[in-house]
Enzyme design. Sequence first.
Site, PDB file in Angstrom:
ATOM      1  N   TYR A  32      26.260  13.715  56.347  1.00 25.88           N
ATOM      2  CA  TYR A  32      26.709  13.984  57.725  1.00 25.88           C
ATOM      3  C   TYR A  32      25.947  13.103  58.715  1.00 25.88           C
ATOM      4  O   TYR A  32      26.542  12.481  59.589  1.00 25.88           O
ATOM      5  CB  TYR A  32      26.470  15.469  58.027  1.00 25.88           C
ATOM      6  CG  TYR A  32      26.841  15.887  59.424  1.00 25.88           C
ATOM      7  CD1 TYR A  32      28.175  16.079  59.777  1.00 25.88           C
ATOM      8  CD2 TYR A  32      25.874  16.091  60.399  1.00 25.88           C
ATOM      9  CE1 TYR A  32      28.523  16.470  61.071  1.00 25.88           C
ATOM     10  CE2 TYR A  32      26.209  16.474  61.682  1.00 25.88           C
ATOM     11  CZ  TYR A  32      27.535  16.669  62.012  1.00 25.88           C
ATOM     12  OH  TYR A  32      27.877  17.039  63.292  1.00 25.88           O
TER      13      TYR A  32
ATOM     14  N   LYS B 241      27.631  10.354  61.301  1.00 24.10           N
ATOM     15  CA  LYS B 241      27.528  10.488  62.753  1.00 24.10           C
ATOM     16  C   LYS B 241      26.845   9.253  63.364  1.00 24.10           C
ATOM     17  O   LYS B 241      27.153   8.843  64.475  1.00 24.10           O
ATOM     18  CB  LYS B 241      26.787  11.789  63.114  1.00 24.10           C
ATOM     19  CG  LYS B 241      27.633  13.017  62.838  1.00 24.10           C
ATOM     20  CD  LYS B 241      28.812  13.086  63.799  1.00 24.10           C
ATOM     21  CE  LYS B 241      30.007  13.818  63.313  1.00 24.10           C
ATOM     22  NZ  LYS B 241      31.152  13.811  64.214  1.00 24.10           N
TER      23      LYS B 241
HETATM   24  N1  LIG Z   1      28.796  22.483  66.911  1.00 16.84           N
HETATM   25  C1  LIG Z   1      27.709  21.735  66.904  1.00 16.84           C
HETATM   26  O1  LIG Z   1      26.584  22.235  67.042  1.00 16.84           O
HETATM   27  C2  LIG Z   1      27.817  20.248  66.786  1.00 16.84           C
HETATM   28  C3  LIG Z   1      26.642  19.483  66.874  1.00 16.84           C
HETATM   29  C4  LIG Z   1      26.726  18.101  66.778  1.00 16.84           C
HETATM   30  C5  LIG Z   1      27.971  17.489  66.622  1.00 16.84           C
HETATM   31  N2  LIG Z   1      29.101  18.252  66.523  1.00 16.84           N
HETATM   32  C6  LIG Z   1      30.368  17.544  66.327  1.00 16.84           C
HETATM   33  O2  LIG Z   1      31.360  18.072  67.191  1.00 16.84           O
HETATM   34  C7  LIG Z   1      32.631  18.050  66.549  1.00 16.84           C
HETATM   35  C8  LIG Z   1      33.253  19.432  66.564  1.00 16.84           C
HETATM   36  O3  LIG Z   1      32.360  20.346  65.956  1.00 16.84           O
HETATM   37  P1  LIG Z   1      32.630  21.931  65.905  1.00 16.84           P
HETATM   38  O4  LIG Z   1      31.321  22.583  65.755  1.00 16.84           O
HETATM   39  O5  LIG Z   1      33.517  22.322  66.997  1.00 16.84           O
HETATM   40  O6  LIG Z   1      33.382  22.057  64.495  1.00 16.84           O
HETATM   41  P2  LIG Z   1      34.189  23.305  63.896  1.00 16.84           P
HETATM   42  O7  LIG Z   1      33.976  24.520  64.704  1.00 16.84           O
HETATM   43  O8  LIG Z   1      33.844  23.348  62.452  1.00 16.84           O
HETATM   44  O9  LIG Z   1      35.682  22.812  64.064  1.00 16.84           O
HETATM   45  C9  LIG Z   1      36.081  21.661  63.368  1.00 16.84           C
HETATM   46  C10 LIG Z   1      37.516  21.371  63.670  1.00 16.84           C
HETATM   47  O10 LIG Z   1      37.893  20.257  62.836  1.00 16.84           O
HETATM   48  C11 LIG Z   1      38.966  20.671  61.969  1.00 16.84           C
HETATM   49  N3  LIG Z   1      38.878  20.066  60.663  1.00 16.84           N
HETATM   50  C12 LIG Z   1      37.832  20.057  59.804  1.00 16.84           C
HETATM   51  N4  LIG Z   1      38.170  19.428  58.669  1.00 16.84           N
HETATM   52  C13 LIG Z   1      39.451  19.022  58.829  1.00 16.84           C
HETATM   53  C14 LIG Z   1      40.358  18.305  58.023  1.00 16.84           C
HETATM   54  N5  LIG Z   1      40.033  17.913  56.788  1.00 16.84           N
HETATM   55  N6  LIG Z   1      41.582  18.042  58.511  1.00 16.84           N
HETATM   56  C15 LIG Z   1      41.951  18.447  59.734  1.00 16.84           C
HETATM   57  N7  LIG Z   1      41.140  19.138  60.553  1.00 16.84           N
HETATM   58  C16 LIG Z   1      39.903  19.419  60.090  1.00 16.84           C
HETATM   59  C17 LIG Z   1      38.812  22.167  61.854  1.00 16.84           C
HETATM   60  O11 LIG Z   1      40.060  22.698  61.441  1.00 16.84           O
HETATM   61  P3  LIG Z   1      40.166  23.947  60.444  1.00 16.84           P
HETATM   62  O12 LIG Z   1      40.254  25.120  61.362  1.00 16.84           O
HETATM   63  O13 LIG Z   1      41.427  23.674  59.716  1.00 16.84           O
HETATM   64  O14 LIG Z   1      38.960  23.965  59.585  1.00 16.84           O
HETATM   65  C18 LIG Z   1      38.436  22.518  63.293  1.00 16.84           C
HETATM   66  O15 LIG Z   1      39.553  22.480  64.117  1.00 16.84           O
HETATM   67  C19 LIG Z   1      32.377  17.514  65.140  1.00 16.84           C
HETATM   68  O16 LIG Z   1      32.651  16.139  65.111  1.00 16.84           O
HETATM   69  C20 LIG Z   1      30.916  17.758  64.918  1.00 16.84           C
HETATM   70  O17 LIG Z   1      30.370  16.837  63.994  1.00 16.84           O
HETATM   71  C21 LIG Z   1      29.045  19.621  66.603  1.00 16.84           C
END
Ligand SMILES: NC(=O)c1ccc[n+]([C@@H]2O[C@H](COP(=O)([O-])OP(=O)(O)OC[C@H]3O[C@@H](n4cnc5c(N)ncnc54)[C@H](OP(=O)(O)O)[C@@H]3O)[C@@H](O)[C@H]2O)c1
Length: 582
Positions: free
Chosen positions: A454, A458
């Site tokens: 990961y 990133k």
């Molecule tokens: N939350 C944090 O603390 C954090 C920190 C640093 C960076 N980020 C970045 O921010 C972004 C969003 O994070 P988040 O925490 O909101 O993630 P999340 O809650 O896990 O949501 C991920 C989203 O991506 C979709 N997804 C995952 N795998 C997929 C696939 N194979 N095909 C299509 N859709 C897929 C999921 O759909 P499903 O519902 O189908 O699974 C969901 O809509 C990411 O790029 C993450 O790396 C987040």
Amino acid sequence: MLFFRGNHHAMDKYRHGENPFALVTGSSLGIGKAVAVELAALHFNVILHARTVEELEPVKEEIHKLYPGTRVVCLAQDAAVKVDWPHLLNQVKDLNITVLVNNVGTSSPFLPFDSLEKSEDDQIEAVIRVNTIFPTQITRNLLPTLMNNSPSLILNICSGSTYAPMAFLGIYCGSKASNLAWSQSLRNELRLLKRDVECKAVMTGNVATNGNSIPVDTFVPSAKVYAKSLLARADSSGPVYNGYWRHTPQLLICQFLGFFFPSVLDNICANVAKGLLVWRAQIGDKTALKVTDIPKYRHGERPFALVTGATAGIGKALAFELARLNFNVIIHGRTQEKLDPIRNELLEKHPDMSVVCLVQDASKTADWPALIKQLEGLRITVLINNVGASGPVPYNALECATDEQIETVIRVNTIFPTQLTRNLLPNLIENAPSLILNLTSGAALVFPPLLSVYSGTKSSNLAWSQALAHEFHYLKRDVTCKAVMTGSVQSAGHNRAISAFIPTSEVYAASLLARAGTSSLVYAGWWRHALQASVLLRTIVASSDQTLVCQRFFDELSACLRFELGSRRRHKGSVNMAAKYW
Ligand SMILES: NC(=O)c1ccc[n+]([C@@H]2O[C@H](COP(=O)([O-])OP(=O)(O)OC[C@H]3O[C@@H](n4cnc5c(N)ncnc54)[C@H](OP(=O)(O)O)[C@@H]3O)[C@@H](O)[C@H]2O)c1
């Protein structure tokens, strides 16, 4: 001078047991070949790797001629395709492998320097497969052997281009940035788990090889000289070292100035101006935090914003915030069933807006022409590459991950956003001014253990995004491209309690859009994450691309000093940090 040039006994530690072997990927030519020959000179037996055995035969002959008695094994495997690892590695399963050099790499199998607009989807996939998926998977598959034969060593050959991502080389720079972050994260992990396997990233400047037309000069060694030097410096105490001492000043200058687009002078002036502005915006004055220019992209008839991964977490919140800001939205998710309730909810709240669903599993190969056809006639002015996966088991040591999991994370986080952006570029260019936001993570900078793949992806998003911004500038496209540094945010995939430094997805989404007007190519989506990053990472690293360059400059400077002064202190700091972090 000896300190600069390295230590002839640097590899001795790894030459132990009966018939020790070193495996060098991509060893039919260039640096890989020279490293393999040098390892034979250091009394290692070698495993050569290239696409075909025919390409390796001359290298094998040369080694046998120079160092008779050396055992040489040839592994034929195209790194650009999916690999049957058990079958491939069965050929070397009984060998005492103590050194793995991940050298294989390509800028593009077809066109070395080209814009994203002109690249093909299969070229993008091939570069990421060769430079990222192959080294990660071979390392995972060889880790049990390397642990068994410890002390052992993994050297990952990275590139100076990571420090200054360049236009027309975005995918290459991204994949090399991924190697660099992944390597450091893996090193922290191996130390945390107390494995006696050393893992180091080797920063490589220009080297004259038969694959490029660069002549040898003061700062450009031949592959032979370079290979000797990088192995002699392998006992450097840091997680990253320069393979050749004369590359050190070059890389430092390169990191300090960034890449000179449009010119060095412009860059310096812009750095100073942006640095002051960003500092004030991030920390100084809270009212200056709302540096929004999102309305600028809401122009013409029915403008659309596309958000990937919009069925949960930050992506879903972004879709709602964009609809609130009067954008029509395209929501992407892996199934129609997941998208339908979001679409209905959006239409209930914003009945005047249009909502279009785009169904594609980001971990699978997409039929891009068919997918893009569904968006025909829609004027897209904003693209947010939000979709991200840390893996089915989020915090997982590389040695426990499966090849499938590794491929899924790399496909979702790098191949999918890159190919989607490429396919949407004609639409974004036609409907300019337009905006691309790429969500990256603090993991790209702090290299946490148990999240190495990961962390690499990133870091790749971060470098690729900067290279793409330079490319648009150079090609005079009115498309803005920015990377958004994201700290901890409560979401479906990151189920943490809300705290002073962990906002809800809704708060975060509103903030990151409000801050999109910052002049920086990289910005923190939430001011408290910027503050956190400033304190934790010593500088306002997450708030601007220039400070990011400075951060890496100081890291590299300290790594070089440690090496050049002959310090052999173990890097306890990173292990302690890792232990605390988790
Ligand atoms: N939350 C944090 O603390 C954090 C920190 C640093 C960076 N980020 C970045 O921010 C972004 C969003 O994070 P988040 O925490 O909101 O993630 P999340 O809650 O896990 O949501 C991920 C989203 O991506 C979709 N997804 C995952 N795998 C997929 C696939 N194979 N095909 C299509 N859709 C897929 C999921 O759909 P499903 O519902 O189908 O699974 C969901 O809509 C990411 O790029 C993450 O790396 C987040």
